[in-house]
Scaffold this active site. Structure first.
Site, PDB file in Angstrom:
ATOM      1  N   GLN A 152      31.056 -23.328 -41.551  1.00 57.94           N
ATOM      2  CA  GLN A 152      30.820 -24.015 -42.869  1.00 57.94           C
ATOM      3  C   GLN A 152      32.241 -24.592 -43.430  1.00 57.94           C
ATOM      4  O   GLN A 152      33.120 -23.851 -43.447  1.00 57.94           O
ATOM      5  CB  GLN A 152      30.219 -23.167 -43.916  1.00 57.94           C
ATOM      6  CG  GLN A 152      28.881 -22.523 -43.713  1.00 57.94           C
ATOM      7  CD  GLN A 152      28.161 -21.715 -44.829  1.00 57.94           C
ATOM      8  OE1 GLN A 152      28.940 -20.724 -45.034  1.00 57.94           O
ATOM      9  NE2 GLN A 152      27.074 -22.021 -45.621  1.00 57.94           N
ATOM     10  N   GLN A 174      29.776 -29.606 -40.832  1.00 61.36           N
ATOM     11  CA  GLN A 174      28.674 -28.736 -41.067  1.00 61.36           C
ATOM     12  C   GLN A 174      28.801 -28.668 -42.914  1.00 61.36           C
ATOM     13  O   GLN A 174      29.960 -28.141 -43.338  1.00 61.36           O
ATOM     14  CB  GLN A 174      28.761 -27.393 -40.421  1.00 61.36           C
ATOM     15  CG  GLN A 174      27.898 -26.396 -40.846  1.00 61.36           C
ATOM     16  CD  GLN A 174      27.642 -24.978 -39.947  1.00 61.36           C
ATOM     17  OE1 GLN A 174      28.202 -25.181 -38.921  1.00 61.36           O
ATOM     18  NE2 GLN A 174      27.339 -24.124 -40.647  1.00 61.36           N
ATOM     19  N   ASP A 175      27.834 -28.665 -43.676  1.00 64.22           N
ATOM     20  CA  ASP A 175      27.781 -28.305 -44.857  1.00 64.22           C
ATOM     21  C   ASP A 175      28.519 -29.223 -45.712  1.00 64.22           C
ATOM     22  O   ASP A 175      29.483 -28.967 -46.554  1.00 64.22           O
ATOM     23  CB  ASP A 175      28.252 -26.823 -45.145  1.00 64.22           C
ATOM     24  CG  ASP A 175      27.160 -25.777 -44.506  1.00 64.22           C
ATOM     25  OD1 ASP A 175      26.172 -26.378 -43.885  1.00 64.22           O
ATOM     26  OD2 ASP A 175      27.292 -24.661 -44.581  1.00 64.22           O
ATOM     27  N   ASP A 198      23.197 -29.248 -41.154  1.00 67.56           N
ATOM     28  CA  ASP A 198      22.806 -29.047 -42.830  1.00 67.56           C
ATOM     29  C   ASP A 198      23.822 -29.495 -43.767  1.00 67.56           C
ATOM     30  O   ASP A 198      24.307 -28.935 -44.777  1.00 67.56           O
ATOM     31  CB  ASP A 198      22.921 -27.481 -42.959  1.00 67.56           C
ATOM     32  CG  ASP A 198      22.104 -26.782 -41.975  1.00 67.56           C
ATOM     33  OD1 ASP A 198      20.895 -27.356 -41.439  1.00 67.56           O
ATOM     34  OD2 ASP A 198      22.548 -25.527 -41.690  1.00 67.56           O
ATOM     35  N   ARG A 261      16.094 -28.970 -42.260  1.00 66.57           N
ATOM     36  CA  ARG A 261      15.428 -27.717 -41.927  1.00 66.57           C
ATOM     37  C   ARG A 261      15.364 -26.626 -43.191  1.00 66.57           C
ATOM     38  O   ARG A 261      16.437 -26.904 -43.950  1.00 66.57           O
ATOM     39  CB  ARG A 261      15.870 -26.909 -40.523  1.00 66.57           C
ATOM     40  CG  ARG A 261      17.554 -26.718 -40.874  1.00 66.57           C
ATOM     41  CD  ARG A 261      18.003 -25.667 -39.755  1.00 66.57           C
ATOM     42  NE  ARG A 261      19.322 -25.530 -39.813  1.00 66.57           N
ATOM     43  CZ  ARG A 261      20.202 -24.794 -38.900  1.00 66.57           C
ATOM     44  NH1 ARG A 261      19.622 -24.460 -37.828  1.00 66.57           N
ATOM     45  NH2 ARG A 261      21.591 -24.792 -39.188  1.00 66.57           N
TER      46      ARG A 261
END
Length: 680
Positions: A152, A174-175, A198, A261
């Site tokens: 993250q 990521q993130d 994500d 997701r």
């Protein structure tokens, strides 16, 4: 305490235009606080500038950040710093960057030494920029987390309401963007959002309009966690969903990307009118992740509507209860104003803007027929513009793709002209005004209209020596305007208004030869006499060759104008129409070419014409005769009488010795006047 340098121009723009956010480029003097790495601003630190903003202010504070890489601090907009705008000098050159990521060492943030520099509030997430103050706006800059594929590593953590990003690059792996709080709203317009895993996630309400969503392969765009009671989650509206090669992680390239997701709660994600890359996984939502009810619950709302591109086909989407296409009746419920309305009807509509560019001023003074110094306007958040109030001869070129309108040309109309450029097709309207003052220089221009075809002699905009002269029908263009310049001995040059080129016979004596143009010439090939032939119609004869200007009976626009010898055909007859005068009168019988601006105000009468042996010249209002000159049709001076004797208003000369046709020029104290005399 710092004294803010609020520009009144900026304040008035917000109050009068009702802008929800500042749109368009700006400069340092439009801002309250300036940040510059080189020390030329109020601060070198962005965080120091944020801390200088008055607490809990209802007024907007604009922090202008000059171009540079700002990569030494992890930023926080505190909850008591409301209505803060970070405005970059350049989207790609004003870069806010840091590199913290989540890990299993120390307090859970790495690199440990760098993480230890920041207080608990700032280090709560790994985000480069954490936003807790309501009403935050950012425009024209980049925010990134450069940690890479290590876990993250947010670029943004958004914990506040009414957050706006316009024309920004938001980059991570990521993130990338974390919407921390349920129900908090954010709006993104014209932004680039980059990530792999994500990288748009959380429980807030976010509307992405006209953004590029760029993914590396093998991951998931969204990880929503929308509360069951919350009507909307993430809405992507008219976005481009693209695929990026050269991922920073080995094994990503070539793999499909998923729309998302489900993280937890009851995810809501809607895609409308987007262009989707063919690298989207046809299933869309290939995993239930840790939610055993994701496939069966109709409380998940994973909708799509009228998307295009290779990834838009829904026929192979996961067979979940919450995945479906919107109906036509439902689609209007996913417009910006509805999604972000909340309880206060917030609608961060992108306001239309116009800005002027280029060397030429929006307020110019030019002479009639002289080109303006070019300039252009650009606009945003509108489909096109209208322009009104320009003088004739000034052209505008509107490019709706580039969103620019360019001004050029030379005015053919004198006066003061206030013009306005206004946007159309946007949610708001913007306009700017300017003024072009056109001075009348006193030069009178003429159109030469052919008796046979009605076509006008036209320079065709050509500027090469020897280029042909053409003809054109019913045109008001300056290419069809000619200034008559007296070169003496009853001859004139025809100088084109559009190009400055001079009508030239090129020494040709062949019937049907093309009549051409030449620059800056004084040669006899460019000298012409005007011979009144029938009423208002004249023949135009070349001094060097004696050939006559001839329309050749051609009626097609652009047809060449030609030359012909000893012709009295109507193809070789022209009427001269002044175009700069307030009068629509044609050239009168006085044919006073040396001072055409005084046309129709005086008269020169010659009796008889056709003549016998003597010629009586009535000077009338043409002034006191100083000299009378007689020329043959080749322009040769054959007699000159200085201070001719005047009886009453008449001067008398014996013309027995002259040929059947000659040119008579009378020079007076107010000008010179030429007539063609024909023997009976």
């Amino acid at each position: 305490m710092m004294i803010l340098k609020k520009s009144m121009k900026f304040v008035i723009a917000f109050i009068c235009m009702g802008l929800f956010f500042y749109s368009g480029h700006t400069v340092a003097q439009d801002a309250d606080i300036v940040v510059a790495k080189d020390g030329s601003g109020d601060f070198t630190s962005i965080q120091a500038a944020i801390n200088a903003v008055p607490a809990n202010s209802s007024a907007r504070t604009v922090i202008f950040i000059k171009a540079g890489l700002y990569n030494t601090e992890k930023l926080l907009i505190p909850s008591d710093r409301k209505n803060v705008t970070l405005l970059g000098e350049s989207r790609t050159e004003t870069i806010i960057s840091y590199h913290i990521y989540d890990c299993n060492q120390g307090d859970g943030k790495c690199p440990v030494n760098d993480a230890s520099l920041w207080s608990a509030e700032i280090i709560r997430t790994s985000a480069t920029l954490t936003i807790k103050g309501d009403g935050f706006k950012a425009e024209n800059l980049t925010v990134q987390n450069t940690a890479g594929p290590v876990g993250q590593a947010q670029a943004l953590t958004i914990q506040s309401d009414k957050v706006v990003f316009v024309n920004c690059d938001l980059k991570g792996y990521q993130d990338t963007i974390y919407f921390w709080n349920v129900g908090k709203r954010a709006y993104f317009n014209g932004c680039l959002i980059v990530g792999r895993t994500d990288y748009i996630y959380g429980g807030g309400v976010a509307f992405f309009e006209a953004c590029e969503i760029r993914s590396w392969g093998g991951g998931w765009i969204t990880a929503p966690s929308t509360a069951e009671s919350q009507k909307y989650g993430f809405v992507f509206y008219k976005c481009n969903v693209t695929y990026a090669d050269n991922s920073p992680r080995d094994g990503d390239d070539g793999n499909k990307i998923a729309l998302g997701r489900p993280w937890h709660n009851y995810p809501k994600v809607t895609w409308l009118y987007c262009d989707m890359t063919s690298m989207i996984n046809p299933v869309g939502w290939p995993t239930i992740w840790n939610m055993d009810y994701a496939a069966s619950s109709d409380k998940l709302e994973l909708y799509e509507y009228k998307n295009t591109g290779g990834g838009a086909d829904m026929s192979s989407r996961a067979n979940w209860a919450g995945i479906r296409a919107l109906t036509d009746a439902e689609a209007p419920l996913y417009e910006r104003a509805v999604v972000l309305a909340g309880s206060d009807n917030w609608n961060p509509a992108p306001a239309a803007t116009i800005r002027k560019h280029g060397a030429g001023s929006s307020i110019q003074t030019v002479d009639l027929g002289s080109a303006i110094e070019g300039f252009y306007y650009s606009w945003t958040n509108a489909t096109s513009v209208t322009v009104s109030g320009l003088p004739s001869g000034i052209n505008t070129s509107i490019n709706n793709t580039a969103q620019t309108v360019t001004f050029s040309g030379a005015p053919t109309q004198a006066g003061v002209f206030s013009y306005t450029v206004s946007t159309i097709g946007g949610l708001t309207t913007a306009s700017l005004s300017g003024q072009i003052t056109v001075n009348n220089t006193g030069v009178t221009y003429y159109q030469l209209k052919n008796r046979s075809t009605g076509l006008l002699l036209d320079g065709m905009g050509r500027t090469g020596n020897g280029d042909a002269c053409g003809q054109y029908a019913n045109t008001t263009h300056v290419n069809a305007h000619w200034e008559l310049v007296d070169v003496g001995s009853g001859y004139y040059q025809f100088v084109n208004r559009g190009t400055g080129m001079i009508l030239d016979g090129m020494g040709s004596t062949t019937n049907g030869a093309v009549c051409s143009q030449w620059a800056n010439t004084t040669h006899r090939n460019s000298h012409w006499s005007l011979q009144q032939y029938d009423g208002d119609y004249y023949r135009v004869q070349n001094r060097s060759t004696g050939m006559f200007l001839d329309g050749y009976g051609q009626s097609a626009n652009g047809a060449d104008c030609r030359l012909y010898a000893n012709t009295g055909h109507i193809n070789a007859q022209w009427v001269l129409v002044p175009v700069n005068s307030t009068s629509n009168a044609r050239m009168d019988n006085a044919n006073r070419l040396a001072s055409p601006e005084k046309m129709n105000k005086t008269s020169l009468l010659v009796y008889p014409n056709p003549f016998d042996d003597k010629l009586a010249i009535k000077t009338g209002e043409v002034g006191k005769p100083l000299r009378i000159e007689v020329y043959d049709m080749q322009g040769k001076l054959v007699k000159s009488i200085d201070n001719p004797e005047i009886s009453g208003q008449f001067a008398s000369i014996d013309i027995t010795e002259y040929g059947k046709q000659f040119l008579l020029k009378v020079v007076t104290d107010i000008g010179s006047f030429t007539r063609t005399i024909v023997k009976k």
